[in-house]
Design a protein around this motif. Structure first.
Motif, PDB file in Angstrom:
ATOM      1  N   ALA A  48      41.664  49.728  36.407  1.00 46.78           N
ATOM      2  CA  ALA A  48      41.456  48.290  36.583  1.00 46.78           C
ATOM      3  C   ALA A  48      40.142  47.963  37.295  1.00 46.78           C
ATOM      4  O   ALA A  48      39.436  47.034  36.873  1.00 46.78           O
ATOM      5  CB  ALA A  48      42.650  47.676  37.319  1.00 46.78           C
ATOM      6  N   PRO A  49      39.772  48.682  38.365  1.00 43.64           N
ATOM      7  CA  PRO A  49      38.493  48.354  39.010  1.00 43.64           C
ATOM      8  C   PRO A  49      37.284  48.533  38.107  1.00 43.64           C
ATOM      9  O   PRO A  49      36.259  47.875  38.310  1.00 43.64           O
ATOM     10  CB  PRO A  49      38.448  49.332  40.191  1.00 43.64           C
TER      11      PRO A  49
ATOM     12  N   ILE B 167      42.375  41.154  29.838  1.00 43.02           N
ATOM     13  CA  ILE B 167      42.758  39.737  29.883  1.00 43.02           C
ATOM     14  C   ILE B 167      43.474  39.364  31.173  1.00 43.02           C
ATOM     15  O   ILE B 167      43.719  38.182  31.418  1.00 43.02           O
ATOM     16  CB  ILE B 167      43.641  39.355  28.679  1.00 43.02           C
ATOM     17  N   SER B 168      43.808  40.340  32.006  1.00 44.91           N
ATOM     18  CA  SER B 168      44.558  40.055  33.234  1.00 44.91           C
ATOM     19  C   SER B 168      43.631  39.593  34.352  1.00 44.91           C
ATOM     20  O   SER B 168      42.476  40.014  34.457  1.00 44.91           O
ATOM     21  CB  SER B 168      45.313  41.307  33.699  1.00 44.91           C
ATOM     22  N   THR B 169      44.184  38.739  35.201  1.00 38.52           N
ATOM     23  CA  THR B 169      43.479  38.327  36.405  1.00 38.52           C
ATOM     24  C   THR B 169      43.613  39.393  37.490  1.00 38.52           C
ATOM     25  O   THR B 169      42.660  39.698  38.202  1.00 38.52           O
ATOM     26  CB  THR B 169      44.038  36.988  36.916  1.00 38.52           C
ATOM     27  N   LEU B 170      44.806  39.971  37.596  1.00 37.19           N
ATOM     28  CA  LEU B 170      45.049  41.049  38.546  1.00 37.19           C
ATOM     29  C   LEU B 170      46.164  41.922  38.001  1.00 37.19           C
ATOM     30  O   LEU B 170      46.874  41.542  37.073  1.00 37.19           O
ATOM     31  CB  LEU B 170      45.397  40.499  39.929  1.00 37.19           C
TER      32      LEU B 170
ATOM     33  N   HIS C  22      45.891  48.731  23.327  1.00 39.04           N
ATOM     34  CA  HIS C  22      46.494  47.484  23.787  1.00 39.04           C
ATOM     35  C   HIS C  22      46.589  47.425  25.302  1.00 39.04           C
ATOM     36  O   HIS C  22      46.495  46.340  25.896  1.00 39.04           O
ATOM     37  CB  HIS C  22      47.868  47.284  23.132  1.00 39.04           C
ATOM     38  N   PHE C  23      46.785  48.579  25.954  1.00 40.60           N
ATOM     39  CA  PHE C  23      46.794  48.546  27.417  1.00 40.60           C
ATOM     40  C   PHE C  23      45.404  48.214  27.944  1.00 40.60           C
ATOM     41  O   PHE C  23      45.269  47.462  28.919  1.00 40.60           O
ATOM     42  CB  PHE C  23      47.284  49.869  28.003  1.00 40.60           C
ATOM     43  N   ALA C  24      44.372  48.758  27.308  1.00 41.68           N
ATOM     44  CA  ALA C  24      43.015  48.394  27.710  1.00 41.68           C
ATOM     45  C   ALA C  24      42.788  46.895  27.532  1.00 41.68           C
ATOM     46  O   ALA C  24      42.125  46.251  28.354  1.00 41.68           O
ATOM     47  CB  ALA C  24      41.993  49.197  26.896  1.00 41.68           C
TER      48      ALA C  24
ATOM     49  N   ILE D 298      46.889  35.545  33.902  1.00 43.33           N
ATOM     50  CA  ILE D 298      47.827  36.602  33.540  1.00 43.33           C
ATOM     51  C   ILE D 298      47.851  37.681  34.619  1.00 43.33           C
ATOM     52  O   ILE D 298      46.808  38.163  35.059  1.00 43.33           O
ATOM     53  CB  ILE D 298      47.454  37.209  32.177  1.00 43.33           C
ATOM     54  N   ILE D 299      49.058  38.013  35.038  1.00 43.32           N
ATOM     55  CA  ILE D 299      49.275  39.163  35.902  1.00 43.32           C
ATOM     56  C   ILE D 299      49.780  40.294  35.012  1.00 43.32           C
ATOM     57  O   ILE D 299      50.852  40.187  34.405  1.00 43.32           O
ATOM     58  CB  ILE D 299      50.301  38.861  37.009  1.00 43.32           C
ATOM     59  N   GLY D 300      48.988  41.350  34.894  1.00 43.67           N
ATOM     60  CA  GLY D 300      49.434  42.539  34.182  1.00 43.67           C
ATOM     61  C   GLY D 300      50.257  43.404  35.121  1.00 43.67           C
ATOM     62  O   GLY D 300      50.019  43.431  36.329  1.00 43.67           O
TER      63      GLY D 300
END
Length: 374
Positions: free
Chosen positions: A299-300, A284-287, A277-279, A210-212
């Motif tokens: 994200a980091p 669940i995102s890869t990047l 939900h944003f957290a 998943i790309i967020g």
């Protein structure tokens, strides 16, 4: 208790609310302070989502959001509206965060009344007054007269020193967004239903990376948004990838993305997400593909590489640390950099495991103690 300081915290957008709610909580719980809040409503629905999850009921709500409001009209309404609140509350301190019109006008209204201003997330600079626009000028205005500058990093503190800000007023605290992310992550662990709304998409995209994505910057309106949409469309051609894109409410974003991306099997255009939900999307995102400032910090903290779809960033620490990479809005470059992370495990690991330079989750406590010492 003697010498209780009355603090008015002023904010109006979702990012401000996220970065300030830990501080609002801490001030309210500390007997050294009387804590009051004023929200402008610069972002309405997205702001209210954060207030609800954080359990904050503002003392003052100006409710200033209007469709297609010009920046000068918004600024005028903010300045006079916040001014009326200051005259009623007569606080000892005004706290603002970041670089929004609300932060700038709130600080300026306080300055006009000789009320000292504490600036959370002070010292961010891109060096270009048009990128990001108008945020770069907003934060420079606040930086010109704030009495306390809470810089998230040493790089931000040094930027203030170069502008001849008094060194004794500058304090490196870390960024409160990390405090907020830790808080909401722990809350989701206790109450999983808070972030269960992505479950259908997680099932739909099972087995895909998943790309967020987020995109909303004014300077990207027009050609920039077209380039971003084109890149997403090309990335979605991969059968091992899915894009989850909470689309900003601004029509300059929605019109382009709906026209270019609606109906693609591997792209989910969804409504803006509340904070839990944003957290979850980060988790669940890869990047992440983003032109947001906060995502570069958040994200980091979860080990997610960030491709920044802007020409400049006021958060160069992430670039230097390797957690983020500037890719602009050119479709070819966005696609090339995303594919590199998707196809090269070594490149991915280098970004995912880089040290997050934006804080340790204790920024709020440092800020409260520094304010109490004044």
């Amino acid at each position: 208790m003697t010498n209780v300081r009355k603090v008015l915290t002023v904010f109006g957008t979702r990012p401000e609310a996220i970065k300030l709610f830990p501080l609002v909580h801490a001030l309210a719980a500390d007997e050294r302070f009387e804590s009051r809040t004023c929200v402008s409503g610069q972002h309405r629905g997205m702001l209210d989502q954060v207030l609800e999850i954080a359990g904050i009921v503002p003392g003052h709500d100006l409710d200033l959001m209007q469709p297609d409001q010009t920046l000068d009209a918004l600024t005028a309404n903010l300045l006079t509206g916040i001014g009326r609140v200051l005259d009623a509350e007569r606080p000892d301190w005004v706290v603002v965060q970041g670089d929004t019109a609300t932060a700038m006008a709130g600080a300026l209204a306080a300055y006009y009344r000789k009320i000292p201003v504490a600036h959370v997330e002070a010292g961010l600079r891109s060096g270009n007054i048009h990128h990001p626009w108008p945020e770069e000028v907003n934060r420079k205005i606040v930086g010109a007269f704030a009495a306390l500058h809470f810089a998230p990093t040493e790089t931000a503190a040094e930027a203030l020193r170069r502008e001849n800000v008094a060194p004794e007023t500058i304090h490196v605290t870390g960024n409160t967004v990390i405090d907020a992310l830790h808080w909401v992550t722990a809350k989701i662990e206790r109450e999983p239903a808070l972030a269960a709304g992505l479950a259908d998409l997680e099932r739909r995209f099972a087995g895909k990376r998943i790309i967020g994505m987020t995109s909303h910057r004014r300077e990207n309106f027009g050609d920039g948004m077209e380039g971003i949409a084109s890149a997403v469309r090309r990335l979605a051609e991969r059968d091992d990838v899915a894009v989850i894109f909470p689309v900003h409410l601004n029509p300059n974003v929605r019109a382009v993305m709906n026209e270019r991306l609606a109906g693609l099997d591997n792209v989910a255009l969804i409504e803006p997400l509340d904070y839990p939900h944003f957290a979850r999307l980060l988790a669940i995102s890869t990047l992440m593909l983003t032109d947001s400032g906060g995502v570069q910090e958040e994200a980091p903290a979860l080990g997610k590489p960030v491709l920044v779809m802007r020409e400049t960033t006021e958060r160069p620490e992430g670039i230097a640390a390797g957690t983020a990479r500037l890719v602009g809005t050119d479709a070819d470059r966005i696609v090339a950099e995303a594919n590199r992370l998707l196809d090269d495990p070594h490149a991915y690991e280098a970004m995912a495991k880089a040290h997050n330079p934006f804080g340790d989750g204790r920024a709020t406590a440092r800020i409260v103690d520094l304010m109490a010492a004044r």
